[in-house]
Design an enzyme around this catalytic site. Structure first.
Site, PDB file in Angstrom:
ATOM      1  N   ARG A  29       5.323 -13.019   9.431  1.00 57.92           N
ATOM      2  CA  ARG A  29       5.986 -11.772   9.088  1.00 57.92           C
ATOM      3  C   ARG A  29       7.337 -11.700   9.793  1.00 57.92           C
ATOM      4  O   ARG A  29       7.588 -12.389  10.778  1.00 57.92           O
ATOM      5  CB  ARG A  29       5.119 -10.573   9.450  1.00 57.92           C
ATOM      6  CG  ARG A  29       4.809 -10.427  10.925  1.00 57.92           C
ATOM      7  CD  ARG A  29       3.708  -9.393  11.164  1.00 57.92           C
ATOM      8  NE  ARG A  29       4.128  -8.054  10.832  1.00 57.92           N
ATOM      9  CZ  ARG A  29       3.516  -7.279   9.919  1.00 57.92           C
ATOM     10  NH1 ARG A  29       2.478  -7.716   9.262  1.00 57.92           N
ATOM     11  NH2 ARG A  29       3.934  -6.068   9.689  1.00 57.92           N
ATOM     12  N   GLU A  75       0.867  -1.163   0.000  1.00 62.51           N
ATOM     13  CA  GLU A  75       0.000   0.000   0.000  1.00 62.51           C
ATOM     14  C   GLU A  75       0.912   1.225   0.000  1.00 62.51           C
ATOM     15  O   GLU A  75       1.798   1.332   0.856  1.00 62.51           O
ATOM     16  CB  GLU A  75      -0.877  -0.005   1.262  1.00 62.51           C
ATOM     17  CG  GLU A  75      -1.826   1.163   1.249  1.00 62.51           C
ATOM     18  CD  GLU A  75      -2.733   1.227   2.476  1.00 62.51           C
ATOM     19  OE1 GLU A  75      -2.774   0.265   3.259  1.00 62.51           O
ATOM     20  OE2 GLU A  75      -3.386   2.267   2.617  1.00 62.51           O
ATOM     21  N   LYS A  87       4.330   1.083   9.093  1.00 59.37           N
ATOM     22  CA  LYS A  87       4.500   2.339   8.361  1.00 59.37           C
ATOM     23  C   LYS A  87       3.856   3.497   9.106  1.00 59.37           C
ATOM     24  O   LYS A  87       4.355   4.610   9.085  1.00 59.37           O
ATOM     25  CB  LYS A  87       3.891   2.207   6.965  1.00 59.37           C
ATOM     26  CG  LYS A  87       4.797   1.457   6.010  1.00 59.37           C
ATOM     27  CD  LYS A  87       4.158   1.342   4.650  1.00 59.37           C
ATOM     28  CE  LYS A  87       3.147   0.232   4.625  1.00 59.37           C
ATOM     29  NZ  LYS A  87       2.582  -0.045   3.314  1.00 59.37           N
TER      30      LYS A  87
HETATM   31  P1  ATP Z   1       2.706  -1.863   7.675  1.00 56.35           P
HETATM   32  O1  ATP Z   1       1.919  -2.284   8.868  1.00 56.35           O
HETATM   33  O2  ATP Z   1       4.138  -1.663   7.941  1.00 56.35           O
HETATM   34  O3  ATP Z   1       2.083  -0.730   6.948  1.00 56.35           O
HETATM   35  P2  ATP Z   1       1.529  -3.566   5.816  1.00 56.35           P
HETATM   36  O4  ATP Z   1       1.424  -5.036   5.894  1.00 56.35           O
HETATM   37  O5  ATP Z   1       0.276  -2.810   6.042  1.00 56.35           O
HETATM   38  O6  ATP Z   1       2.697  -3.123   6.747  1.00 56.35           O
HETATM   39  P3  ATP Z   1       1.666  -3.405   3.017  1.00 56.35           P
HETATM   40  O7  ATP Z   1       2.110  -2.276   2.201  1.00 56.35           O
HETATM   41  O8  ATP Z   1       0.232  -3.759   3.019  1.00 56.35           O
HETATM   42  O9  ATP Z   1       2.139  -3.091   4.485  1.00 56.35           O
HETATM   43  O10 ATP Z   1       2.551  -4.685   2.751  1.00 56.35           O
HETATM   44  C1  ATP Z   1       2.896  -5.161   1.482  1.00 56.35           C
HETATM   45  C2  ATP Z   1       3.297  -6.596   1.617  1.00 56.35           C
HETATM   46  O11 ATP Z   1       4.413  -6.711   2.499  1.00 56.35           O
HETATM   47  C3  ATP Z   1       2.175  -7.429   2.196  1.00 56.35           C
HETATM   48  O12 ATP Z   1       2.083  -8.614   1.455  1.00 56.35           O
HETATM   49  C4  ATP Z   1       2.620  -7.679   3.602  1.00 56.35           C
HETATM   50  O13 ATP Z   1       2.108  -8.909   4.071  1.00 56.35           O
HETATM   51  C5  ATP Z   1       4.142  -7.681   3.481  1.00 56.35           C
HETATM   52  N1  ATP Z   1       4.770  -7.311   4.737  1.00 56.35           N
HETATM   53  C6  ATP Z   1       4.558  -6.201   5.453  1.00 56.35           C
HETATM   54  N2  ATP Z   1       5.268  -6.226   6.588  1.00 56.35           N
HETATM   55  C7  ATP Z   1       5.952  -7.389   6.589  1.00 56.35           C
HETATM   56  C8  ATP Z   1       6.865  -8.013   7.493  1.00 56.35           C
HETATM   57  N3  ATP Z   1       7.223  -7.449   8.631  1.00 56.35           N
HETATM   58  N4  ATP Z   1       7.364  -9.215   7.151  1.00 56.35           N
HETATM   59  C9  ATP Z   1       7.029  -9.804   6.009  1.00 56.35           C
HETATM   60  N5  ATP Z   1       6.182  -9.279   5.114  1.00 56.35           N
HETATM   61  C10 ATP Z   1       5.634  -8.090   5.401  1.00 56.35           C
HETATM   62 MG    MG Z   2      -1.405  -3.323   4.695  1.00 63.37          MG
END
Ligand code: ATP
Ligand code: MG
Length: 555
Positions: free
Chosen positions: A260, A36, A270
């Site tokens: 994760r 995102e 983020k």
């Molecule tokens: P954040 O909470 O940091 O915003 P998010 O999961 O909302 O993380 P996204 O942009 O939706 O962020 O993530 C893109 C991809 O990266 C998704 O498939 C998510 O599952 C993966 N991802 C995010 N954080 C991690 C992590 N700590 N370890 C492994 N994969 C991750």
């Molecule tokens: Mg997300």
């Protein structure tokens, strides 16, 4: 005959892919990385990037980059650009770059289809009412009074939602599934909400935006993603993911979950990282203390070290906490092979070599990189006036102190052994310089002195230096799991950045490039910071040479 063209799997996701290929389920596989664009990528994302791209590459498939841009209020073009740059910097080129927002028309059509099937309805209940009507995992929910509205009425109301007749939050479109489902996500989930907001790509075309669940699986399906890999918290969403795809009869993408990446002394949200940026706890998303890809890049981490880190962490089905020192280990290993060795003196102490002539310079040689047979050597000036590190001298040393102290001998790296004869102090009693004699027969590589000294220290000759700013970093947080704190910002380490405004470095560093990696002998690995100017270089310490953390002791 065995399917010997299918590579041996190394983790459970590879096993799934190998089995699918062996069963002829797909001709080739397609994965995706779906960020995102509401912030910069962090080290957790790099795990997902490496996993998706490496998995596809190993099994002859491809990987899309898809911006999951369904929430207009938090997303920006700046983030889109940084994400693409970071993915490429890590060494991956997406097969396609797509945006979920490109699918808004299609998603809207599918919503109409669900309404016509009697499987979606417009609900005017408030969020509180909807929450109260959801029931509990052990008690079924109660239907909203809008649940049984006719198809015509729902079509009309949904059209009014789309046209902008209603203010934000006035109503929602919900799927009509099962209010008694043990999986709460199936109890009539939201598909659309009203949000009169400008979208970074679709502008003001829409005032209704799809929810994550309604957008994600269908986007996967539109792209013919075969293996949609996400993190464990999406397990409860899987039934819904499948339900939508089945109802619509579209390409059956499948969701798989892995644990994760969690890293100690770090936060990986983020939203929280954005707070650090907005509230100026750090200089920006690329502050070298940030766990973002851009922060790590600016700090001097290499793409290779991050990929190796992801490989070593592996792919697990259960959450665990990985040590930050593993990432540092990976970058040390990589930089040891490629970093150019240079001398730098962070806190200079003057040494006068009393038996070396005043106006003479002797040119010695030192290796650029002993790990690299083609690294070559560079000249280094030796003279009567030298600089050593203040830390490398002690007037009253403890036992087993092998560096310089009165009467003691030490080797100057790639040069001579010196012996301390006297110390000079100012009127206030502060040490100003140290007088030494050097042993002419002890030159490195041609040592006939027969002397054995334990300590080797780095040094520079006065007049053969450049002044540079050096930035030393420590952990951004003082506790292992800052996210578990009531207020993660209370856990910030007040000493995470130390400026050394007037360090001395070798003149050879004047031509340092942004892509260069250096080892400052005995001090650690360093890289050039973009704050550098023609007049003054700025160097960031990536990491010390040895792990001073896993022993629970800071350097
Ligand atoms: P954040 O909470 O940091 O915003 P998010 O999961 O909302 O993380 P996204 O942009 O939706 O962020 O993530 C893109 C991809 O990266 C998704 O498939 C998510 O599952 C993966 N991802 C995010 N954080 C991690 C992590 N700590 N370890 C492994 N994969 C991750
Ligand atoms: Mg997300």
């Amino acid at each position: 005959m065995k399917e010997n063209s299918i590579p041996e799997p190394n983790h459970f996701l590879e096993e799934i892919v190998a089995a699918d290929l062996a069963a002829g389920k797909y001709e080739s596989i397609l994965t995706r990385f779906p960020p995102e664009p509401n912030g910069y990528l962090h080290i957790g994302h790099s795990k997902s990037i490496c996993l998706n791209f490496d998995l596809a590459a190993k099994y002859g498939g491809k990987t899309n980059l898809r911006f999951d841009d369904t929430n207009p209020s938090t997303e920006e073009t700046e983030y889109v650009e940084s994400i693409l740059a970071d993915v490429r910097w890590l060494g991956f080129e997406p097969a396609n770059i797509y945006y979920a927002s490109n699918y808004f028309d299609q998603l809207y059509e599918w919503a109409l289809q669900l309404i016509r099937m009697g499987k979606a309805y417009v609900d005017f209940s408030t969020p509180e009412e909807v929450a109260a009507m959801k029931g509990t995992p052990t008690e079924p929910g109660t239907p909203s009074k809008y649940r049984n509205a006719s198809v015509e009425e729902n079509l009309e109301q949904f059209e009014r939602m789309r046209k902008g007749d209603y203010p934000d939050g006035h109503c929602t479109l919900r799927a009509k599934i099962d209010l008694a489902a043990p999986n709460m996500h199936l109890r009539d989930p939201y598909l659309y909400r009203i949000k009169h907001a400008h979208h970074h790509r679709t502008g003001d075309k829409w005032c209704i935006y799809p929810m994550y669940d309604w957008a994600h699986g269908q986007s996967d399906s539109i792209e013919n993603i075969t293996h949609s890999i996400c993190t464990l918290e999406f397990i409860p969403h899987r039934d819904l993911y499948n339900w939508f795809i089945e109802q619509l009869g579209i390409f059956p993408s499948k969701q798989y979950e892995f644990a994760r990446l969690n890293l100690n002394y770090t936060i990986m949200s983020k939203r929280k990282l954005l707070q650090l940026v907005k509230e100026h706890h750090v200089s920006g998303w690329d502050d070298p203390r940030m766990p973002t890809i851009s922060g790590l890049r600016r700090r001097g981490f290499t793409p290779e070290s991050i990929r190796e880190f992801a490989r070593r962490v592996g792919v697990a089905k259960r959450e665990n906490l990985i040590e930050f020192s593993l990432l540092e280990f990976c970058v040390r290993e990589d930089l040891n092979k490629r970093a150019l060795r240079r001398f730098a003196v962070l806190r200079p102490l003057k040494v006068v070599v009393t038996n070396f002539p005043e106006d003479q310079v002797e040119w010695l040689e030192t290796e650029n990189n002993p790990e690299d047979p083609e690294g070559g050597k560079r000249p280094i000036a030796f003279a009567r006036h030298l600089w050593i590190e203040q830390d490398d001298f002690m007037e009253n040393p403890p036992p087993k102190y092998f560096r310089l102290s009165p009467g003691n001998m030490v080797r100057l790296k790639s040069a001579y052994i010196i012996q301390c004869e006297a110390v000079v102090k100012d009127d206030a009693g502060n040490l100003t310089e140290v007088h030494c004699r050097y042993i002419p027969e002890s030159r490195s590589g041609a040592d006939t002195s027969g002397l054995k000294v334990q300590g080797v220290i780095h040094w520079l000759a006065e007049g053969h230096t450049q002044t540079a700013e050096v930035r030393l970093y420590d952990r951004l947080f003082q506790v292992e799991d800052p996210a578990a704190e009531a207020d993660f910002k209370q856990a910030l380490n007040p000493n995470s950045l130390e400026y050394i405004p007037n360090a001395l470095v070798e003149p050879a560093l004047h031509v340092a490039n942004a892509q260069d990696y250096f080892q400052f002998t005995r001090l650690g690995y360093f890289c050039l910071d973009p704050d550098s100017t023609e007049d003054k270089k700025v160097f960031n310490r990536t990491v010390t040479l040895k792990d001073s953390w896993s022993k629970g002791q800071k350097k």
